[in-house]
Design a protein around this motif. Structure first.
Motif, short mmCIF file in Angstrom:
data_model
loop_
_atom_site.label_atom_id
_atom_site.label_comp_id
_atom_site.label_asym_id
_atom_site.label_seq_id
_atom_site.Cartn_x
_atom_site.Cartn_y
_atom_site.Cartn_z
N LEU A 293 0.87 -1.18 0.00
CA LEU A 293 0.00 0.00 0.00
C LEU A 293 0.90 1.22 0.00
CD1 LEU A 293 -2.88 0.72 2.58
CD2 LEU A 293 -1.90 2.32 0.96
N GLU A 294 1.02 1.84 -1.16
CA GLU A 294 1.98 2.94 -1.28
C GLU A 294 1.30 4.19 -1.84
OE1 GLU A 294 6.44 3.61 -3.15
OE2 GLU A 294 5.36 1.78 -3.58
N TYR A 295 1.60 5.32 -1.24
CA TYR A 295 1.18 6.62 -1.77
C TYR A 295 2.32 7.60 -1.59
CZ TYR A 295 -3.84 5.69 -2.28
OH TYR A 295 -5.05 5.22 -2.70
N ASP A 296 2.51 8.49 -2.54
CA ASP A 296 3.41 9.60 -2.23
C ASP A 296 2.55 10.84 -1.95
OD1 ASP A 296 2.88 11.01 -4.62
OD2 ASP A 296 4.51 9.98 -5.67
N ILE B 185 -1.59 11.98 -2.70
CA ILE B 185 -2.56 12.24 -1.63
C ILE B 185 -3.09 13.66 -1.76
CG2 ILE B 185 -2.87 12.41 0.89
CD1 ILE B 185 -0.66 10.28 1.18
N ARG B 186 -2.17 14.58 -2.04
CA ARG B 186 -2.57 15.99 -2.14
C ARG B 186 -3.62 16.18 -3.24
NH1 ARG B 186 2.60 18.08 -2.50
NH2 ARG B 186 2.97 17.95 -0.27
N LEU C 68 0.23 9.70 7.17
CA LEU C 68 0.71 10.69 6.19
C LEU C 68 -0.49 11.41 5.55
CD1 LEU C 68 2.93 12.05 4.52
CD2 LEU C 68 2.79 10.15 2.89
N TRP C 69 -1.49 10.65 5.21
CA TRP C 69 -2.72 11.20 4.61
C TRP C 69 -3.26 12.33 5.51
CZ3 TRP C 69 -5.70 9.42 0.29
CH2 TRP C 69 -7.02 9.87 0.25
N MET D 12 -11.42 9.52 0.58
CA MET D 12 -10.71 8.35 1.10
C MET D 12 -9.82 7.71 0.04
SD MET D 12 -14.16 6.16 1.35
CE MET D 12 -15.21 7.59 1.11
N GLU D 13 -8.94 6.83 0.53
CA GLU D 13 -8.03 6.15 -0.40
C GLU D 13 -8.77 5.04 -1.14
OE1 GLU D 13 -5.90 2.95 -0.03
OE2 GLU D 13 -7.74 2.38 1.01
#
Ligand code: IPM
Ligand code: MG
Length: 370
Positions: free
Chosen positions: A166-169, A173-174, A205-206, A246-247
């Motif tokens: 589960l990866e986000y930069d 997210i922004r 982080l979110w 949401m993600e």
């Protein structure tokens, strides 16, 4: 006159029959407004695999690349049919996720909308539904577990294992949070931020980024809610929500629950927006069990047309008319067998008859700007 190229991907199961009704609406909108739609049909999904050897054929990619917007029916096959296709060629992994990735459609808007005319579809008690449900779920659509690194193998203990990342930069997210904030700003100015920061670092982080962006939207009140709690609140008190962000995986699950509180996923159209291209699709599957029977309601497909008119072509008023036409058909006491809970006051009609009635209602409405 404005001309738009629209790629039409009818998909599997009930896809072709509900798409036919959506096309009727495009034709009428064209007839009523100073706009031309060039409709380009292309193969996509499980059926496309059997016909061409690929669920997202090159020819379809070219049509989508050249289109101003894409409308897509549901895809997917029965369990038995799916087994005939190699895992990576199955329509979800072989066509739908690649479509999302190709056009980087990171922002998925899923209205959970239950106006009075269709309130009786909801399994919730009338006192909980109140004046109706009107939520938009904003789901990140091209990141997280869906698109993270995947690995399977046998570990040192000889056990088969699987690993999915589960990866986000922060950029990803922004950009989705901006969509949530902007929408909340245009609506009731309340944004429910759905997360799981008590367990997942990705949510930590979110939430940091939520806090960083919030000052840019001083009128928007942010309400933080854990995803599991949100699932409960959606049942107990859905009218507290307006915009939820949401993600990807949370959005997949909660948006199906959204369909549940409306009474059917058949009431869930959606918009998948990228910076350059958008595609529109029902949130539900291809319902192979009722395919070809002319009983599926085309609401989610026609609702996707309405969302395209509004979000891709700026035709807000005509989009509202399309929604109102559909509500009007329900309000007149018509429904399709897949959606009906029975009752003497409901007259059951077929998929195409429902589409015809929507068209008839729309035809009777004043043309925007006239
Ligand atoms: C959706 C669907 C898809 C998803 C499937 C078909 C891959 O469930 O659009 O919600 O999980 O995103
Ligand atoms: Mg889903």
């Amino acid at each position: 006159m404005k001309t738009y190229k629209i790629a039409i991907l009818a998909g599997d199961g009930i896809g072709p029959e509900i798409m036919r009704e959506a096309i009727k609406v495009f034709k009428l909108v064209e007839e009523r407004n100073a706009v031309r739609f060039e409709l380009l049909e292309a193969a996509f999904g499980g059926q496309a695999y059997f016909e061409t050897g690929h669920p997202f054929p090159e020819e379809t990619k070219a049509i989508c690349d050249a289109a101003d917007a894409i409308i897509k029916g549901p895809i997917g096959l029965s369990h038995e049919e799916s087994q005939k296709i190699p895992v990576d060629m199955q329509p979800e992994r072989g066509a739908l996720l690649p479509l999302r990735a190709r056009f980087n459609t990171y922002a998925n808007f899923r209205p959970v909308y239950l106006p009075k005319a269709i309130a009786s579809f909801s399994p919730l008690k009338p006192e909980i539904v109140g004046e109706g449900i009107d939520i938009i779920m904003v789901r990140e659509l091209v990141g997280g577990l869906y698109f993270g690194h995947k690995e399977t193998g046998v570990n040192e203990q000889g056990q088969r294992y699987v690993k999915e990342v589960l990866e986000y930069d922060e950029g990803q997210i922004r950009q989705i949070l901006h969509e949530g904030f902007k929408l909340a700003n245009r609506r009731k100015k309340v944004l429910h931020n759905i997360h799981k920061s008590n367990v997942l670092k990705s949510s930590v982080l979110w939430n940091e980024i939520v806090a960083e962006l919030a000052p840019q939207y001083p009128d928007v009140k942010v309400v933080h809610m854990l995803v599991d709690a949100a699932a409960t609140h959606l049942c107990l008190n859905p009218t507290q929500f307006d915009v939820m962000v949401m993600e990807n995986m949370f959005g997949d699950i909660l948006s199906d629950q959204g369909g549940g509180i409306l009474g059917s996923l058949g009431l869930m159209p959606s918009a998948c927006m990228g910076a350059e291209k958008a595609y529109y699709e029902p949130s539900h599957g291809s319902a192979p069990d009722i395919a070809g029977k002319n009983i599926a309601n085309p609401y989610s497909m026609i609702g996707s047309v309405a969302m395209m008119l509004e979000m891709s072509f700026g035709m807000e008023e005509e989009a509202k008319n399309v929604w109102a036409a559909m509500q009007g058909v329900f309000a007149d006491g018509y429904s399709t067998p897949d959606l009906s809970r029975g009752g003497a006051d409901v007259q059951l009609i077929s998929t195409d008859a429902f589409g015809d009635k929507v068209v008839e209602k729309l035809r009777a409405m004043p043309v925007p700007g006239n």
